[in-house]
Scaffold this active site. Structure first.
Site, PDB file in Angstrom:
ATOM      1  N   ASP A 135      11.742 -13.319  -2.975  1.00 37.12           N
ATOM      2  CA  ASP A 135      11.118 -13.834  -2.334  1.00 37.12           C
ATOM      3  C   ASP A 135      11.242 -14.092  -0.412  1.00 37.12           C
ATOM      4  O   ASP A 135      12.403 -13.750  -0.315  1.00 37.12           O
ATOM      5  CB  ASP A 135      11.757 -15.808  -2.727  1.00 37.12           C
ATOM      6  CG  ASP A 135      10.419 -15.264  -4.028  1.00 37.12           C
ATOM      7  OD1 ASP A 135       9.923 -14.369  -4.543  1.00 37.12           O
ATOM      8  OD2 ASP A 135      10.594 -16.072  -5.031  1.00 37.12           O
ATOM      9  N   ARG A 153       4.756  -7.040  -1.370  1.00 35.88           N
ATOM     10  CA  ARG A 153       4.008  -8.155  -1.750  1.00 35.88           C
ATOM     11  C   ARG A 153       3.728  -9.138  -0.691  1.00 35.88           C
ATOM     12  O   ARG A 153       3.880  -9.695   0.419  1.00 35.88           O
ATOM     13  CB  ARG A 153       5.280  -9.402  -2.683  1.00 35.88           C
ATOM     14  CG  ARG A 153       3.991 -10.660  -2.941  1.00 35.88           C
ATOM     15  CD  ARG A 153       4.882 -12.027  -3.440  1.00 35.88           C
ATOM     16  NE  ARG A 153       5.335 -12.179  -4.917  1.00 35.88           N
ATOM     17  CZ  ARG A 153       7.091 -11.874  -4.578  1.00 35.88           C
ATOM     18  NH1 ARG A 153       7.132 -12.726  -4.278  1.00 35.88           N
ATOM     19  NH2 ARG A 153       7.678 -12.184  -6.012  1.00 35.88           N
TER      20      ARG A 153
END
Length: 278
Positions: free
Chosen positions: A107, A158
């Site tokens: 992340d 992402r």
């Protein structure tokens, strides 16, 4: 026991509950990205505990035979302690993922963590090809250069619009400008890659834009959405595309919600709207 508002967005407090949710999604044709809640640890002990929990979670996923992976926050596994601690713990997780033919997402947190996160991703992706991925945020002005730097790295990206309130000199703050940048980042990624692009968005316009780009350039991609947000759309999209649901779990759900609200007031309204309209 999770209260109703948390139950919409968190799969439970334990790994077995998270695996059960992932198994249900697997039966619906949707993959799962599991995230153990926790962040901003300032002592090595909790960071090591969550590192080991992710290693066990990777084993649980592999043993269950489901389409699932894990996503780790850098500050959860030691970045606030020091970059060497973060790198060491992430390497342990990535090595187990490689051993079990699993996948690890890294992340992205606020702009102060970007360099350390991207450096770690690049090193791990070259050591464990196509076993790791990283999140890139369209609202940061630096992201075009970051994407260009990493475009040939054998790992996934992402692409998201960005959830943190960043300084004006480092970020785009107006929604139309962020949308414009997101569209251009998607275009660049699809033009220069034939795999490894993930579209992290609930915006139907952006998802359609990505699907058009994929058809134009022959690029394999996946769509990623949050648990509890547009879930019926996730199931519908899974009939034609690879769809993954980002699923948090763990006993730190209360601090998770408080932190999200503290970062942006809009997050509280977003959560409420999503819960009502689920």
């Amino acid at each position: 026991m999770l209260p109703p508002i948390a139950d919409n967005f968190v799969a439970g407090e334990t790994a077995p509950e998270a695996i059960a949710h992932a198994r249900d999604l697997d039966g619906r044709g949707v993959g799962t990205i599991l995230n153990l809640l926790g962040e901003h640890y300032e002592r090595p002990g909790p960071a090591a505990e969550d590192r080991d929990a992710y290693v066990r979670l990777i084993d649980d996923i592999a043993d269950a035979g489901i389409d699932a992976c894990v996503s780790v926050k850098p500050s959860q596994i030691g970045l606030d302690i020091g970059e060497s601690t973060f790198r060491s713990n992430l390497e342990v997780i990535a090595e187990r993922a490689d051993e079990r033919d699993a996948f690890v997402w890294i992340d992205m947190e606020d702009h102060e963590t970007t360099d350390a996160t991207l450096d770690a991703f690049e090193e791990l992706a070259r050591a464990h090809e196509w076993s790791v991925g990283v999140c890139l945020q369209a609202n940061l002005k630096r992201t075009r250069k970051d994407l260009d730097r990493l475009i040939d790295v054998p790992g996934k990206f992402r692409l998201v619009k960005g959830a943190y309130d960043e300084p004006d000199d480092l970020s785009y703050t107006r929604k139309p400008r962020v949308n414009e940048e997101y569209r251009e980042l998607l275009r660049y990624a699809f033009e220069h890659r034939d795999r490894g692009v993930a579209v992290g968005s609930h915006d139907p316009v952006m998802i359609e834009h990505a699907a058009d780009l994929a058809a134009e350039h022959g690029t394999d991609f996946e769509i990623q959405m949050l648990m509890g947000v547009r879930e019926s759309a996730q199931y519908d999209l899974a009939a034609d595309y690879d769809v993954y649901q980002y699923v948090p779990y763990g006993n730190r759900w209360l601090s998770y919600f408080y932190r999200r609200v503290a970062e942006r007031r809009a997050n509280a309204l977003f959560a409420l709207r999503a819960a009502i309209g689920r």
